[in-house]
Design a protein around this motif. Structure first.
Motif, PDB file in Angstrom:
ATOM      1  N   TYR A 281       7.356   4.990  14.353  1.00 16.37           N
ATOM      2  CA  TYR A 281       6.873   5.915  13.322  1.00 16.37           C
ATOM      3  C   TYR A 281       5.357   5.805  13.111  1.00 16.37           C
ATOM      4  N   ARG A 282       4.801   4.625  13.282  1.00 14.10           N
ATOM      5  CA  ARG A 282       3.337   4.507  13.178  1.00 14.10           C
ATOM      6  C   ARG A 282       2.654   5.234  14.335  1.00 14.10           C
ATOM      7  N   ALA A 283       3.299   5.230  15.508  1.00  9.47           N
ATOM      8  CA  ALA A 283       2.724   5.926  16.656  1.00  9.47           C
ATOM      9  C   ALA A 283       2.855   7.441  16.513  1.00  9.47           C
ATOM     10  N   VAL A 284       4.001   7.902  15.991  1.00  6.69           N
ATOM     11  CA  VAL A 284       4.220   9.346  15.815  1.00  6.69           C
ATOM     12  C   VAL A 284       3.348   9.893  14.696  1.00  6.69           C
ATOM     13  N   PHE A 285       3.292   9.168  13.579  1.00  6.94           N
ATOM     14  CA  PHE A 285       2.559   9.630  12.396  1.00  6.94           C
ATOM     15  C   PHE A 285       1.557   8.578  11.945  1.00  6.94           C
ATOM     16  N   PRO A 286       0.506   8.345  12.689  1.00  4.68           N
ATOM     17  CA  PRO A 286      -0.447   7.287  12.305  1.00  4.68           C
ATOM     18  C   PRO A 286      -1.125   7.551  10.967  1.00  4.68           C
ATOM     19  N   ASN A 326      -0.613 -11.660  -2.858  1.00  2.00           N
ATOM     20  CA  ASN A 326       0.096 -10.655  -3.649  1.00  2.00           C
ATOM     21  C   ASN A 326       0.363  -9.370  -2.871  1.00  2.00           C
ATOM     22  N   ASP A 327       0.124  -9.423  -1.568  1.00  5.42           N
ATOM     23  CA  ASP A 327       0.283  -8.234  -0.734  1.00  5.42           C
ATOM     24  C   ASP A 327       1.755  -8.006  -0.398  1.00  5.42           C
ATOM     25  N   ILE A 328       2.207  -6.757  -0.543  1.00  8.01           N
ATOM     26  CA  ILE A 328       3.545  -6.341  -0.126  1.00  8.01           C
ATOM     27  C   ILE A 328       3.379  -5.235   0.909  1.00  8.01           C
ATOM     28  N   VAL A 329       4.029  -5.395   2.054  1.00  9.15           N
ATOM     29  CA  VAL A 329       3.987  -4.374   3.099  1.00  9.15           C
ATOM     30  C   VAL A 329       5.313  -3.627   3.088  1.00  9.15           C
ATOM     31  N   THR A 330       5.245  -2.322   2.861  1.00 11.48           N
ATOM     32  CA  THR A 330       6.453  -1.499   2.858  1.00 11.48           C
ATOM     33  C   THR A 330       6.500  -0.697   4.149  1.00 11.48           C
ATOM     34  N   PRO A 331       7.513  -0.908   4.989  1.00  9.86           N
ATOM     35  CA  PRO A 331       7.586  -0.188   6.260  1.00  9.86           C
ATOM     36  C   PRO A 331       7.733   1.321   6.068  1.00  9.86           C
ATOM     37  N   CYS A 332       7.412   2.068   7.119  1.00 13.54           N
ATOM     38  CA  CYS A 332       7.571   3.533   7.084  1.00 13.54           C
ATOM     39  C   CYS A 332       9.009   3.914   6.800  1.00 13.54           C
TER      40      CYS A 332
END
Length: 390
Positions: A281-286, A326-332
């Motif tokens: 999804y990062r590659a399709v919609f960067p 305090n960083d949160i990474v939310t996947p696509c």
């Protein structure tokens, strides 16, 4: 962030050395980042736990499990040198080639041009060392590599599983079966390490999931050795991720779109499945973030773009990690992950920390150690919910 932040003290006895007699007998830790709750359960109850956490029955929802169906090949070949000294060749690739990338042990002593013999039969030459930097070997008399691996190869267990030099045939046979998921695709042999989150599943558990409105879908990411290696740099952001290859089928891409449209939960079976879908999804919609992708799931033009990208092999070096405490990474895409407990200072531990929050990740692992969960590849499992809507 410093790599040392992801270190933790693990009693050696909690490192699982052999699999349990039955896959489904593993324990299951269930944690939710939203309310910081931790519940102890058993993996055989995974369908019930998914129903409980996402309230599927009461809300009339369906859930999607996305697993990595890559199959592990017996990449480790124990060898003898002409001197009688033992070592190993760890194949990093397979197929029909003139020479193969590998790891050699002991690298400092093996010479370029040297012939390496089968450990159990020193008169049987297997490989010639064609290069040391980087290490490459060729097979003797152009014998097919797959034939040699079938005859002499062992499953590529990580170094913390101590098999040593003991020729234990029973354990080797157990490893051949148990260091492989039951749903691995025999047409997709390519991993030099197992996607271990799936080792707990049995056909019966998958069937129970299906009966409880939990669908099962597969992507393929061929797991490289670097996935399980501790990070060597002082700061996390300085680490260069190794390259791996993945493919997402059109059927799975369409199914994900359907789940996004209906706001149904998506659960990854393992970090490799998550990394494959996230890379896709990062590659399709960067330029899109998670919320935009979800809102635009019904856009026919966007879906056409997705399907054009599907059914093709792509390379990824994706490295998901927090940039500060305090960083949160939310996947696509996705709301939860089923995963084992990972090595200190590994990229996998950093990924889980990014999903659940650094401080909560430490709390989860402290709880697991206190409750004596089994760690790493042959260890116990967890269901970690990071989606904000559930």
């Amino acid at each position: 962030m410093k790599t040392s932040f992801f270190n933790y003290e693990l009693p050696e006895e909690l490192i699982a050395q052999v699999p349990l007699k039955k896959r489904e007998n593993s324990r299951l830790l269930v944690a939710r980042s939203l309310n910081k709750s931790i519940v102890d359960s058993d993996f055989i109850q995974i369908a019930d736990e998914i129903n409980r956490v996402f309230n599927l029955k009461n809300k009339n929802l369906k859930a999607l499990l996305i697993a990595n169906d890559s199959r592990v090949y017996p990449a480790r070949v124990r060898i003898r040198r002409k001197t009688g000294a033992r070592g190993e060749v760890f194949l990093l690739e397979r197929g029909n080639k003139d020479f193969y990338r590998c790891l050699l042990r002991p690298k400092s002593k093996i010479k370029q041009g040297e012939i390496l013999y089968a450990d159990q039969d020193e008169l049987k030459p297997l490989f010639k060392v064609t290069s040391l930097s980087p290490p490459h070997v060729e097979t003797i008399d152009s014998l097919p590599l797959d034939y040699l691996l079938e005859q002499y190869g062992e499953m590529p267990l990580p170094p913390y599983i101590q098999r040593g030099k003991v020729d234990n045939k029973d354990l080797k046979e157990i490893d051949k079966e148990r260091y492989q998921t039951v749903y691995s695709n025999k047409m997709e042999i390519g991993s030099s390490a197992a996607p271990t989150a799936g080792l707990h599943f049995t056909p019966e558990i998958i069937q129970k999931c299906t009966e409880n409105n939990i669908e099962f879908a597969s992507v393929t990411l061929h797991v490289g050795l670097g996935t399980f290696q501790p990070v060597q740099t002082e700061n996390v952001h300085q680490h260069n991720m190794h390259e791996e290859h993945y493919i997402v089928s059109k059927d799975v891409a369409e199914k994900i779109t359907l789940y996004l449209e209906n706001d149904w939960p998506i659960i990854f079976v393992g970090t490799t499945a998550l990394r494959a879908v996230e890379s896709f999804y990062r590659a399709v919609f960067p330029e899109f973030n998670r919320y935009e992708i979800k809102q635009k799931a019904k856009d026919k033009e966007l879906n056409k773009h997705i399907l054009n990208f599907a059914d093709k092999w792509h390379a990824t070096r994706i490295f998901i990690h927090p940039t500060h405490e305090n960083d949160i990474v939310t996947p696509c895409v996705g709301n939860a992950i089923i995963t084992n407990f990972h090595q200190p200072e590994s990229t996998l531990a950093m990924l889980i920390s990014a999903l659940m929050g650094f401080n909560f990740w430490k709390e989860i692992y402290s709880h697991a150690i206190c409750k004596k969960y089994r760690f790493f590849s042959y260890g116990d499992s967890s269901l970690l919910v990071f989606g904000e809507n559930f």
